[in-house]
Design a protein around this motif. Structure first.
Motif, mmCIF file in Angstrom:
data_model
loop_
_atom_site.group_PDB
_atom_site.id
_atom_site.type_symbol
_atom_site.label_atom_id
_atom_site.label_comp_id
_atom_site.label_asym_id
_atom_site.label_seq_id
_atom_site.Cartn_x
_atom_site.Cartn_y
_atom_site.Cartn_z
ATOM 1 N N ILE A 46 115.359 11.127 -3.052
ATOM 2 C CA ILE A 46 116.109 10.577 -2.138
ATOM 3 C C ILE A 46 117.336 9.777 -2.774
ATOM 4 O O ILE A 46 118.470 9.943 -2.388
ATOM 5 C CB ILE A 46 115.535 9.861 -1.215
ATOM 6 C CG1 ILE A 46 114.439 10.718 -0.398
ATOM 7 C CG2 ILE A 46 116.233 9.045 -0.256
ATOM 8 C CD1 ILE A 46 113.482 9.669 0.463
ATOM 9 N N ARG A 50 121.235 10.381 -3.171
ATOM 10 C CA ARG A 50 122.381 9.758 -2.386
ATOM 11 C C ARG A 50 123.388 9.183 -3.386
ATOM 12 O O ARG A 50 124.557 8.783 -2.946
ATOM 13 C CB ARG A 50 121.751 8.372 -1.930
ATOM 14 C CG ARG A 50 120.869 8.773 -0.615
ATOM 15 C CD ARG A 50 120.341 7.249 0.165
ATOM 16 N NE ARG A 50 121.447 6.322 0.337
ATOM 17 C CZ ARG A 50 121.101 5.285 0.766
ATOM 18 N NH1 ARG A 50 120.064 4.614 0.779
ATOM 19 N NH2 ARG A 50 122.425 4.406 1.035
ATOM 20 N N TYR A 60 120.789 19.988 -0.553
ATOM 21 C CA TYR A 60 120.043 18.675 -0.871
ATOM 22 C C TYR A 60 120.102 17.708 0.377
ATOM 23 O O TYR A 60 119.425 16.775 0.027
ATOM 24 C CB TYR A 60 121.279 17.953 -2.011
ATOM 25 C CG TYR A 60 120.855 18.876 -3.220
ATOM 26 C CD1 TYR A 60 119.839 19.034 -4.148
ATOM 27 C CD2 TYR A 60 121.915 19.979 -3.805
ATOM 28 C CE1 TYR A 60 119.990 19.701 -5.081
ATOM 29 C CE2 TYR A 60 121.879 20.460 -4.856
ATOM 30 C CZ TYR A 60 120.880 20.624 -5.578
ATOM 31 O OH TYR A 60 120.534 21.453 -6.584
ATOM 32 N N ALA A 64 116.497 15.852 0.842
ATOM 33 C CA ALA A 64 116.308 14.209 0.949
ATOM 34 C C ALA A 64 115.626 14.245 2.197
ATOM 35 O O ALA A 64 114.658 13.192 2.104
ATOM 36 C CB ALA A 64 117.600 13.566 1.052
#
Length: 315
Positions: A46, A50, A60, A64
């Motif tokens: 995650i 980000r 993606y 996540a």
């Protein structure tokens, strides 16, 4: 036919995976390692997604969300199991069991739907690349994730509410290591044919239909890939989809065996072992599979290790 010893049940007792003290110690260490690896691995995925501007595609975004879901999923049952393995107390209150059953069922259902969404995303990216950015825009992706969570949370609420309205019998010993819905139903003092039908219907809607979507999507993907003349493009496409297929095979294979396999409703010892794969092993392997079988993720991880300050700033 109703059983004897019907009474008000205030809690349940888990049989667990083993009653041998040495085996319990080994299992505690193994599952604690699994839990920590799952938490660290999924949090890392995650955070990297980000922080890395090159990992902002829909694939993606869904990954996540899958990682966040896996964190929730394992946290709904492993801490309770670890506590039971560490102490001789294997009891859970009725309300605690209700909460665990609701959340573990909801998270499991959400994963079924989300894996189907991820397969559709790969289908659009490979089979319709010119339309991909138009169809799979940010708004659509968010709506897909919200729909996955909403449908699963509501479905779990229906199943859990109907299950807990049933009368339960003593002895209140559950042949499982967490409050799994079929194990709870096995303790009911009445005919549960209606509940079996309800679970089967939701199994069709939440498990089997997304599974068919995955099979159909990957059949089209395979057909498209085989038409590509470039070996490099074929290799990249297979690499991108391979990790998803590995997750799907393990997760759906075990879930379908438990919930859509015509057999006695009384939980068997082997069913507890199978449940370990979809509740513990699959969430643990997701970070490993997506990190080491995906070239973009491996490059992003290397970039993140070279820029640790930015990585921790985005936590």
């Amino acid at each position: 036919m109703a059983r004897e010893n019907q009474s008000i049940v205030t809690g349940f007792i888990f049989q667990g995976l083993s009653s041998q003290p040495r085996t319990q110690t080994v299992l505690f260490i193994v599952f604690l390692v699994f839990y920590l690896f799952t938490m660290v691995g999924n949090i890392m995925i995650i955070t990297v997604i980000r922080a890395d501007c090159q990992l902002q595609s829909p694939m993606y975004f869904f990954l996540a969300n899958l990682s966040f879901l896996d964190i929730c999923y394992v946290s709904s049952n492993i801490p309770q199991m670890l506590a039971n393995l560490l102490t001789k107390k294997r009891t859970v209150s009725f309300s605690g069991c209700a909460a665990q059953m609701y959340f573990s069922l909801a998270f499991g259902m959400t994963e079924c739907v989300l894996l189907g969404v991820m397969a559709y995303d790969r289908y659009m990216a490979i089979c319709h690349p010119l339309l991909y950015t138009i169809v799979m825009n940010r708004k659509v992706c968010v709506h897909m994730v919200v729909a996955s969570w909403t449908s699963s949370l509501l479905s779990s609420l229906v199943i859990t509410s109907l299950t807990l309205r049933l009368p339960f019998c003593r002895p209140d010993v559950m042949n499982h290591y967490f409050c799994e819905v079929l194990a709870v139903l096995a303790l009911a003092c009445c005919d549960t044919a209606l509940m079996d039908l309800v679970i089967f219907i939701f199994g069709i809607l939440i498990v089997f239909i997304p599974f068919l979507l995955i099979i159909t999507s990957y059949a089209h993907i395979l057909s498209t890939i085989l038409k590509i003349k470039s070996a490099h493009v074929q290799s990249k496409a297979f690499s991108t989809c391979g990790s998803h297929l590995m997750v799907v095979t393990m997760f759906y294979g075990t879930v379908i065996y438990i919930y859509m396999n015509p057999k006695s409703r009384l939980p068997q010892d082997r069913d507890k072992v199978v449940a370990v794969f979809y509740t513990i092993v699959a969430p643990m392997l997701n970070p490993l599979i997506y990190s080491f079988r995906n070239k973009d993720m491996k490059r992003a991880l290397r970039r993140a290790m070279n820029r640790p300050n930015r990585l921790f700033r985005d936590l």
